[in-house]
Design a protein around this motif. Structure first.
Motif, PDB file in Angstrom:
ATOM      1  N   GLY A 239      11.927   6.801  -9.981  1.00  0.00           N
ATOM      2  CA  GLY A 239      12.848   5.889  -9.317  1.00  0.00           C
ATOM      3  C   GLY A 239      14.200   5.832  -9.983  1.00  0.00           C
ATOM      4  N   ARG A 242      18.208   0.169  -8.873  1.00  0.00           N
ATOM      5  CA  ARG A 242      19.170  -0.318  -7.877  1.00  0.00           C
ATOM      6  C   ARG A 242      20.225  -1.200  -8.569  1.00  0.00           C
ATOM      7  NH1 ARG A 242      16.740   0.222  -2.719  1.00  0.00           N
ATOM      8  NH2 ARG A 242      14.453   0.355  -2.779  1.00  0.00           N
ATOM      9  N   ALA A 379      14.961   2.562  -6.358  1.00  0.00           N
ATOM     10  CA  ALA A 379      14.867   3.365  -5.138  1.00  0.00           C
ATOM     11  C   ALA A 379      14.253   4.711  -5.488  1.00  0.00           C
ATOM     12  CB  ALA A 379      16.251   3.554  -4.535  1.00  0.00           C
ATOM     13  N   GLU A 383      17.251  12.080  -3.709  1.00  0.00           N
ATOM     14  CA  GLU A 383      18.496  12.542  -3.090  1.00  0.00           C
ATOM     15  C   GLU A 383      18.466  14.046  -2.853  1.00  0.00           C
ATOM     16  OE1 GLU A 383      21.423  11.094  -1.964  1.00  0.00           O
ATOM     17  OE2 GLU A 383      20.213   9.274  -1.997  1.00  0.00           O
ATOM     18  N   ASP A 396      11.388   9.064   4.426  1.00  0.00           N
ATOM     19  CA  ASP A 396      11.857   7.981   5.289  1.00  0.00           C
ATOM     20  C   ASP A 396      13.254   7.512   4.871  1.00  0.00           C
ATOM     21  OD1 ASP A 396      11.595   6.211   3.143  1.00  0.00           O
ATOM     22  OD2 ASP A 396       9.828   5.184   3.951  1.00  0.00           O
ATOM     23  N   ARG A 397      13.757   6.510   5.559  1.00  0.00           N
ATOM     24  CA  ARG A 397      15.129   6.066   5.315  1.00  0.00           C
ATOM     25  C   ARG A 397      15.331   5.475   3.918  1.00  0.00           C
ATOM     26  NH1 ARG A 397      15.353   0.634   5.711  1.00  0.00           N
ATOM     27  NH2 ARG A 397      13.598  -0.433   6.711  1.00  0.00           N
ATOM     28  N   THR A 398      14.239   5.043   3.263  1.00  0.00           N
ATOM     29  CA  THR A 398      14.362   4.492   1.914  1.00  0.00           C
ATOM     30  C   THR A 398      14.327   5.579   0.846  1.00  0.00           C
ATOM     31  OG1 THR A 398      11.981   4.208   1.472  1.00  0.00           O
ATOM     32  CG2 THR A 398      13.103   2.446   2.703  1.00  0.00           C
ATOM     33  N   GLY A 399      13.984   6.805   1.262  1.00  0.00           N
ATOM     34  CA  GLY A 399      13.842   7.894   0.302  1.00  0.00           C
ATOM     35  C   GLY A 399      12.405   8.148  -0.114  1.00  0.00           C
ATOM     36  N   ALA A 400      11.464   7.343   0.365  1.00  0.00           N
ATOM     37  CA  ALA A 400      10.056   7.547   0.036  1.00  0.00           C
ATOM     38  C   ALA A 400       9.527   8.789   0.741  1.00  0.00           C
ATOM     39  CB  ALA A 400       9.230   6.327   0.428  1.00  0.00           C
ATOM     40  N   ARG A 435       4.024   2.310  -1.049  1.00  0.00           N
ATOM     41  CA  ARG A 435       4.583   2.916  -2.261  1.00  0.00           C
ATOM     42  C   ARG A 435       4.417   1.918  -3.397  1.00  0.00           C
ATOM     43  NH1 ARG A 435       9.538   3.315  -4.839  1.00  0.00           N
ATOM     44  NH2 ARG A 435      10.489   1.833  -3.389  1.00  0.00           N
ATOM     45  N   GLU A 437       4.916   1.042  -7.384  1.00  0.00           N
ATOM     46  CA  GLU A 437       5.699   1.429  -8.556  1.00  0.00           C
ATOM     47  C   GLU A 437       5.000   1.007  -9.846  1.00  0.00           C
ATOM     48  OE1 GLU A 437       9.403  -0.491  -7.809  1.00  0.00           O
ATOM     49  OE2 GLU A 437       9.832   0.708  -6.031  1.00  0.00           O
TER      50      GLU A 437
END
Length: 559
Positions: A239, A242, A379, A383, A396-400, A435, A437
């Protein structure tokens, strides 16, 4: 000449089915005896993670011994690792019963605490094990380390390459927040040299992956666009902390924590007399509060959006008790509040001078600050996958990264896995994608994927999540408590000696404890076996430690 010795260590009558006992073995040596039915097993006595006495842990009828502290697990029949965070296997010793006595044959040097872990077997292919494609791991954290350990443990003898952005070998990252350790050499699971010589692993440090080329089965590295080939790819990039999108977030003494360099900056910036403001009442934030409390700071202010710290995970009652504990240490809380902006210092515009907080009353409060720690979550560090054709359906849109029960990336050819903080994986029993963490989850996912690759058959990921935190008197937690709708409290929260059961639809889904070891270790096994008592039984005083899962007679309940 053999250094083995055989010593009678215990009367057979003193070790019943399902018992574990730590016994002396010459001078300062210790051995763990375990009995499963008629079989007596002997191993080294201490967990290879932090050295906890395993005799105070939990034994199961299928041969698992679970550490009472952090959930590491071993097989008492073989000494092998079952669950992270164990970094090494146990020594296994010969045990036999003669004339009513249990005799153990061992090298005395392997029974002392200084040498209680078994060294990995040297690979016959070590000399050539770093050439060719083989397994490539992107990321150098706990998931990567445990994947390496598991690959070799389960017989994989091909090359392993690790591509890590960090400048050091995989570390015990929990010590960053819990103790603010800043020396990477004191945190590394294994130095890079040992990963090469004993695990046949090429560790490429300070290496940034920019994309994955699925067509050519290569990983693209750095500005040079070097293509590193793989047969099997493990994505374990973890991760990225943030930052709140507020004015002043990039001032030089606004800190987040992920790696050793972050810890060094916090260590240098939070000294005696510092006015510290902590944004976010997360576990990372509050562990750092514990780590710096003894530095005689001028003030510690914590800003949180919930009514109590940890409320979403631990509930209002336990969150309130932990908040009272921190308040007794001088910490000031500003809850149900949010940061409006971070104001530069009048004397140095590159640094923080104060933090403006929006209070629930609608008013604003200005907190003077010499340092700010921002602990508002992470997050997925993915990338590089945005520039990787073929991952569109999986990320997905969160990067997962969405994976199946074997942790294989959705929609690909089965040669790419994603593990740790980036993995959105189906929960056992429900199939719900989540997900998680947790550092232990990352480690155990690495172990599961390592076994899958080494043995050539899918190893479903079904481990019960476990974590711990340096709150109060050391918090332990197991299960997935998201969305709990009721709690049962056994003990006294104000005295920080308790077990809390989290319920959903009248079923226990998670357990937290403090000063009640090894309850959480036992609870994790009860959840695994489907033997957790019902809420009605627990309200009536049922003791988890009394549930028989250690004798060979114990049978899982039929659903």
């Amino acid at each position: 000449m053999s250094s083995l010795k055989t010593i009678a260590v215990l009367d057979e009558s003193e070790l019943k089915d399902g018992d574990m006992k730590q016994v002396d073995f010459e001078d300062e040596g210790k051995v763990l005896l375990s009995r499963l039915g008629d079989e007596v097993h002997a191993t080294s006595a201490f967990c290879t993670h932090y050295g906890a006495p395993l005799a105070k842990g939990v034994l199961t009828a299928d041969g698992r011994v679970v550490c009472p502290w952090h959930g590491a697990c071993f097989n008492v029949c073989t000494g092998d690792i079952e669950d992270a965070p164990a970094p090494s296997a146990l020594h296994r010793f010969k045990a036999e019963v003669r004339n009513g006595k249990i005799h153990v044959t061992a090298d005395p040097g392997n029974t002392v605490k200084a040498n209680f872990s078994r060294q990995p077997k040297l690979l016959a292919t070590t000399a050539t094990g770093t050439h060719g494609s083989g397994v490539v791991i992107v990321g150098g954290g706990a998931a990567a380390f445990h994947a390496i350990e598991s690959l070799r443990e389960h017989g994989y003898n091909g090359p392993i390459t690790v591509l890590s952005k960090e400048s050091y070998a995989p570390i015990d990252r929990t010590k960053l927040s819990k103790a603010l350790v800043t020396d990477a050499s004191k945190l590394e699971w294994r130095p890079a040299s040992e990963l090469l010589t004993k695990y046949g692993t090429a560790l490429r440090l300070s290496t940034e992956v920019t994309s994955v080329d699925l067509g050519s089965k290569t990983v693209v590295v750095g500005s040079s666009k070097e293509h590193v080939p793989y047969e099997t790819l493990i994505l374990a990039t973890g991760g990225t902390p943030r930052k709140l999108p507020v004015e002043g977030k990039d001032l030089s003494n606004v800190y987040t924590l992920r790696g050793v360099d972050d810890a060094k900056r916090i260590d240098a910036g939070v000294k005696e007399g510092t006015r510290l403001v902590v944004i976010g009442s997360s576990f990372i934030s509050m562990e750092l509060v514990v780590a710096v409390q003894k530095r005689n700071l001028a003030s510690i202010d914590v800003i949180g959006m919930e009514e109590f710290p940890f409320e979403t995970v631990l509930g209002k009652e336990l969150g309130s008790a932990l908040m009272k504990f921190h308040q007794s240490k001088g910490v000031k809380f500003h809850m149900k509040s949010k940061v409006s902006k971070i104001v530069p210092s009048a004397s140095d515009s590159s640094k923080v001078g104060s933090v403006i907080v929006g209070l629930p009353s609608g008013q604003e409060l200005e907190l003077p600050a010499d340092a700010v720690i921002m602990g508002v979550g992470v997050a997925p560090a993915t990338e590089y996958l945005k520039a990787s054709k073929g991952f569109e359906q999986a990320v997905d849109r969160t990067g997962a990264v969405t994976v199946d029960e074997y942790l294989r990336v959705k929609g690909l050819d089965g040669s790419v896995y994603a593990i740790g903080d980036i993995a959105l994986y189906p929960q056992p029993g429900t199939g719900e994608l989540r997900r998680i963490e947790h550092w232990n989850v990352a480690g155990n996912q690495g172990r599961a994927v390592g076994k899958t690759i080494a043995e050539g058959k899918g190893q479903p990921f079904v481990k019960v999540p476990i974590f711990w935190s340096a709150q109060g008197q050391q918090l332990r937690y197991c299960g997935v408590g998201a969305g709990f709708d009721d709690v049962i409290v056994d003990g006294n929260l104000d005295e920080l000696k308790f077990v809390v059961y989290y319920l959903k639809q009248n079923k226990v889904i998670a357990v937290a404890s403090m000063q009640r070891d090894p309850v959480v270790s036992k609870a994790s096994e009860l959840l695994r076996l489907g033997l957790m008592p019902s809420p009605d039984e627990l309200r009536a005083g049922k003791d988890l430690l009394s549930v028989d899962i250690q004798t060979v007679k114990a049978k899982p309940k039929v659903a």
